[in-house]
Design a protein around this motif. Structure first.
Motif, PDB file in Angstrom:
ATOM      1  N   SER A  76      49.828  -1.791  52.955  1.00 30.72           N
ATOM      2  CA  SER A  76      50.954  -2.823  52.476  1.00 30.72           C
ATOM      3  C   SER A  76      52.333  -2.456  52.681  1.00 30.72           C
ATOM      4  CB  SER A  76      50.954  -2.124  50.761  1.00 30.72           C
ATOM      5  OG  SER A  76      52.545  -3.544  49.998  1.00 30.72           O
ATOM      6  N   SER A  80      56.688  -4.591  52.943  1.00 36.35           N
ATOM      7  CA  SER A  80      56.949  -4.984  52.326  1.00 36.35           C
ATOM      8  C   SER A  80      58.541  -5.477  53.534  1.00 36.35           C
ATOM      9  CB  SER A  80      58.414  -4.780  50.998  1.00 36.35           C
ATOM     10  OG  SER A  80      58.445  -3.762  51.558  1.00 36.35           O
ATOM     11  N   SER A 129      46.645  -9.885  53.603  1.00 35.74           N
ATOM     12  CA  SER A 129      47.812  -8.862  52.330  1.00 35.74           C
ATOM     13  C   SER A 129      48.316  -9.575  51.456  1.00 35.74           C
ATOM     14  CB  SER A 129      48.647  -7.604  52.806  1.00 35.74           C
ATOM     15  OG  SER A 129      49.088  -8.897  54.457  1.00 35.74           O
TER      16      SER A 129
END
Length: 217
Positions: free
Chosen positions: A146, A148, A178
């Motif tokens: 993950s 960002s 994802s």
């Protein structure tokens, strides 16, 4: 490693950083051809930190991040000149000819990087001022990582004329399976026709997305 209060002028490539704890602050670059700051394989959790940096008269790819993490707080890039590639041909040590050409490239480009960028200004970039591409990234066990993207107070002006007509001045593209985390606030583009381009290739909704109206500054 810390690079602080330094001045660099008239170069081809700048700094190449492969992992490690690195901070670049209060420094300037002028008249560089490409890759003023190039970072690769920077571990997530140990970002390359760039603060209060100015770059002028840069060919392209002023900042390039691939497969890692970058944290920017204070960056001013002004005037993209195009990347110049030159070849000199020799025979028996004697120059027999030369060839050169120019092409345009993004000013700030990231690929598979976790990105935090605030207080960023890009002006007079022939190509795309900012392109962030986030494909699906897997760890050594094959699990999806993950990562960002956070953009705060990003100002773009008079840029993008030589770039792709299908891309915005600020272009963010997610792809793969994802679920991305995207935060964007206080993004200003002049002229507004250049716009933003946020593309979700996952066909999934952004869990966090805030975009104020496009405005001039």
């Amino acid at each position: 490693m810390t690079v602080d209060n330094c001045t660099f002028e008239n170069g081809s490539y700048g700094m190449e950083i492969y992992g490690g704890d690195v901070e670049i602050s209060s420094s300037t670059w002028d008249n560089y051809n490409q890759y003023v700051i190039y970072t690769y394989s920077q571990d997530v959790g140990t970002p390359l930190v760039v603060t209060d940096v100015e770059m002028t008269n840069v060919g392209g790819d002023a900042i390039y991040c691939s497969n890692g993490e970058i944290e920017i707080d204070g960056l001013n890039i002004d005037t993209g000149t195009g990347v110049e590639i030159s070849y000199i041909y020799t025979q028996d040590g004697v120059e027999t000819g030369s060839f050169s050409y120019n092409y345009y490239d993004d000013m700030l480009y990231t690929y598979a990087c976790q990105v935090y960028a605030s207080n960023v200004q890009v002006s007079n970039s022939p190509d795309q001022p900012m392109t962030i591409y986030m494909p699906q990234v897997l760890d050594e066990n094959g699990d999806v990582l993950s990562r960002s993207v956070e953009l705060y107070s990003v100002y773009v002006s008079d840029s993008g004329g030589e770039g792709s007509s299908s891309s915005g001045a600020v272009h963010v593209n997610f792809s793969g399976a994802s679920l991305p985390e995207l935060y964007a606030q206080d993004i200003q583009v002049t002229p507004p026709s250049q716009g933003f381009h946020f593309r979700d290739g996952t066909a999934l909704p952004f869990p966090s997305l805030h975009l104020p109206p496009i405005s001039s500054f």
